[in-house]
Design an enzyme around this catalytic site. Sequence first.
Site, PDB file in Angstrom:
ATOM      1  N   HIS A  38       0.858  -1.196   0.000  1.00 15.60           N
ATOM      2  CA  HIS A  38       0.000   0.000   0.000  1.00 15.60           C
ATOM      3  C   HIS A  38       0.897   1.251   0.000  1.00 15.60           C
ATOM      4  CE1 HIS A  38      -3.806   2.115   0.450  1.00 15.60           C
ATOM      5  NE2 HIS A  38      -3.075   3.006   1.089  1.00 15.60           N
ATOM      6  N   ALA A  39       0.645   2.145  -0.940  1.00 10.94           N
ATOM      7  CA  ALA A  39       1.541   3.290  -1.129  1.00 10.94           C
ATOM      8  C   ALA A  39       1.600   4.177   0.118  1.00 10.94           C
ATOM      9  CB  ALA A  39       1.056   4.130  -2.308  1.00 10.94           C
ATOM     10  N   HIS A  87       0.246  12.169  -5.349  1.00 13.87           N
ATOM     11  CA  HIS A  87      -0.323  12.175  -3.991  1.00 13.87           C
ATOM     12  C   HIS A  87       0.793  11.959  -2.960  1.00 13.87           C
ATOM     13  CE1 HIS A  87      -3.332  11.201  -0.831  1.00 13.87           C
ATOM     14  NE2 HIS A  87      -2.374  10.379  -0.418  1.00 13.87           N
ATOM     15  N   GLU A  88       1.596  10.938  -3.178  1.00 10.80           N
ATOM     16  CA  GLU A  88       2.655  10.608  -2.203  1.00 10.80           C
ATOM     17  C   GLU A  88       3.698  11.717  -2.115  1.00 10.80           C
ATOM     18  OE1 GLU A  88       2.147   8.414  -0.149  1.00 10.80           O
ATOM     19  OE2 GLU A  88       0.523   7.400  -1.203  1.00 10.80           O
ATOM     20  N   HIS A 128       2.837  14.447   0.185  1.00 15.05           N
ATOM     21  CA  HIS A 128       3.190  14.206   1.591  1.00 15.05           C
ATOM     22  C   HIS A 128       4.659  14.562   1.828  1.00 15.05           C
ATOM     23  CE1 HIS A 128      -0.509  12.282   2.766  1.00 15.05           C
ATOM     24  NE2 HIS A 128      -0.380  11.260   1.942  1.00 15.05           N
ATOM     25  N   GLU A 155      -3.377  15.016   3.017  1.00 20.05           N
ATOM     26  CA  GLU A 155      -3.844  14.156   1.926  1.00 20.05           C
ATOM     27  C   GLU A 155      -4.191  14.958   0.671  1.00 20.05           C
ATOM     28  OE1 GLU A 155      -3.428  11.104   2.124  1.00 20.05           O
ATOM     29  OE2 GLU A 155      -3.119  10.908   4.280  1.00 20.05           O
ATOM     30  N   HIS A 189      -6.563   0.419   5.548  1.00 19.19           N
ATOM     31  CA  HIS A 189      -6.516   1.346   6.676  1.00 19.19           C
ATOM     32  C   HIS A 189      -7.146   0.777   7.949  1.00 19.19           C
ATOM     33  CE1 HIS A 189      -6.004   3.434   2.931  1.00 19.19           C
ATOM     34  NE2 HIS A 189      -5.451   4.445   3.559  1.00 19.19           N
ATOM     35  N   TYR A 226      -9.335  11.455   4.025  1.00 14.56           N
ATOM     36  CA  TYR A 226      -9.428  11.398   2.559  1.00 14.56           C
ATOM     37  C   TYR A 226     -10.718  12.048   2.066  1.00 14.56           C
ATOM     38  CZ  TYR A 226      -5.753   7.984   3.308  1.00 14.56           C
ATOM     39  OH  TYR A 226      -4.604   7.355   3.712  1.00 14.56           O
TER      40      TYR A 226
END
Length: 621
Positions: free
Chosen positions: A364-365, A394-395, A398, A422, A520, A530
């Site tokens: 999971h990323a 997205h990553e 972060h 997020e 999650h 999210y």
Amino acid sequence: MLARLARLLAGSTLILGLGCGGPQQVPPECPPTATERVEKKGAKTPGSATVADAEAFLKQVEPELLELWVARERASWVKSTFITHDTELIAAKADEAVMEAVARRAAEATRFDGLKLPAELRRKLDLLKVSLSLPAPRDPKKRAELARIANGMESVYGRGKVCTKYSEKCLTLDEVSEILAKSRNEPELLAVWEGWHKIAVPMRGDYARYVELANEGARGLGFKNLGEIWKGRYDMSGDAFEAEVDRLWEQVRPLYQDLHCFARSRLQAKYGKKKVKDGAPIPAHLLGNMWAQEWSNLMDLFAPGKDAAAVNFEGALKEKGVDPVGMVKYGEGFFTSLGLTKLPKSFWERSMFKRPMDREVVCHASAWDIDFEADLRIKMCIKVNEEDFTTIHHELGHNYYQYYYRHQPALFRDSANDGFHEALGDVIALSVTPSYLTKVGLLKKEGAPGLTPLMNRALEKVAFLPFGLVVDKWRWDVFAGKTRPSDYNRAWWELRRKYQGVAPQKARGEELFDPGAKYHVPANVPYTRYFLAAILQFQFHRAFCKLTGHKGPLHTCSIYQNKEVGKRIQAMMELGQSRPWSEALKAATGEEKMDASAILAYFEPLHTWLRKENRGKTCGW
Ligand code: X8Z
Ligand code: ZN
């Protein structure tokens, strides 16, 4: 894990719904009162603790926590990129150390409870209390048990495999996700869907025990249950936060329902009305994604015109021979085009971009900031396709956030609220428009400005909204004891039916544990973030597009190469969570509230078209 994401939570905001000058605590956003202004260091209060004591206390606590967090990140990284019995236990030990320190320090901090403090100190003390997504009981045995269960459940998920008659070998989640995305063979879709949900069955008992232990930990910190800690991180009371989330959902519900109605009729055309019934929820295995949370893999069925391929750049990525690292370079390129820094050399050396063939990993990323300074990494099993292209942005969002708030004191090294963390990378991904893709050579020609790109985006963003609510609505009830273990699955499917309008093909009994088949849940990562991000990112997009002077529909705007926008984003990231989120939102967008009018405006042209398409159909379920 409890890795990055748990640590991201290491300090979201808590103000227990008190107005300025409330009886117990001064909320951080309150300006100092006259008495506080004169209350200098060392001033005595009715109790024995002083402002100087609180300051000295935090001077000790912040470096202590930082050291434990870093140790936890390292252990967790190793475990997540190499799941074994030993790495799991090492990670659990590092978690225990953080849990122990937070519980001890939070108890000590109660001596400052009645004391009027400068806003910054009060905010830090509040953040300390909610800094754990998984608080443990003070009893060392129970603490160790909880840490082992939590790490164990995440590993079970990471190791999950699906064995069906459709393939010789058992498949990983990334492999079955590809089947759900690309196959249109209904029995095969059902087989892989059911197969994946089996991986969660062994977690059922552990999950119930984890709830007991984590709730005991939460009570030790003065909360009713774990859900109250999670909901208490938004500068308002838990109840007010729930009402806020419901308000946002009511704003977007009509748009979702129209998309659902349209999707159901297209699925009926493909699979027949016997499989996809009128006036009923859509079978959950038919939407191109294991959790029916994003439907963009069904563009072939759902494109408004015959130009579904016009927005598809997977072919171009493959033709150009772009590999996983190349995909990440595109992502970095977007961020640097805004004037933001390049990723450090160590990012490229230490990240995990591909699924290793020789060991079990958590695919999971996720994005990491191991030392809370600049040891940034992502962990992903990248496939060369559009979905992962988006996830990479997205990553990296972060990672950039983490990088820019690194100068903040330890307890402020986080985003304004978790929805901001997020949303950041998603804001960038919203600007991956056909015109941007043409500029960077991933689309041959921009194509007609029809509704196809907007439909593509709606299948990703609008379809997601109810799922973004369901996961924590289920957990809040579980943590509050309203949903007992004997009702876990029933409650899960009731919520999914109610909000998403999806249902399993066949009844799902209580011998199963379907919530555990979503990362999650076993990984203990709160999920409402999210949903918030899905709303917030459009507020950011609208404000930033205004800054660029963009004319025309919002969905055609790209902030690519705009340095002014880059500065605005950087300023927001640098604030970390030193200020209440409404201030950060105001600085970035001029707005103080979360508000769905931006997402509605973005999708308005599509919504108008959907309403016409749905005329004469019976919508709803
Ligand atoms: O978990 C994630 C990210 C890591 S924070 C990949 N997301 C949610 C999910 O996959 O369910 C991003 C969208 C929603
Ligand atoms: Zn994320």
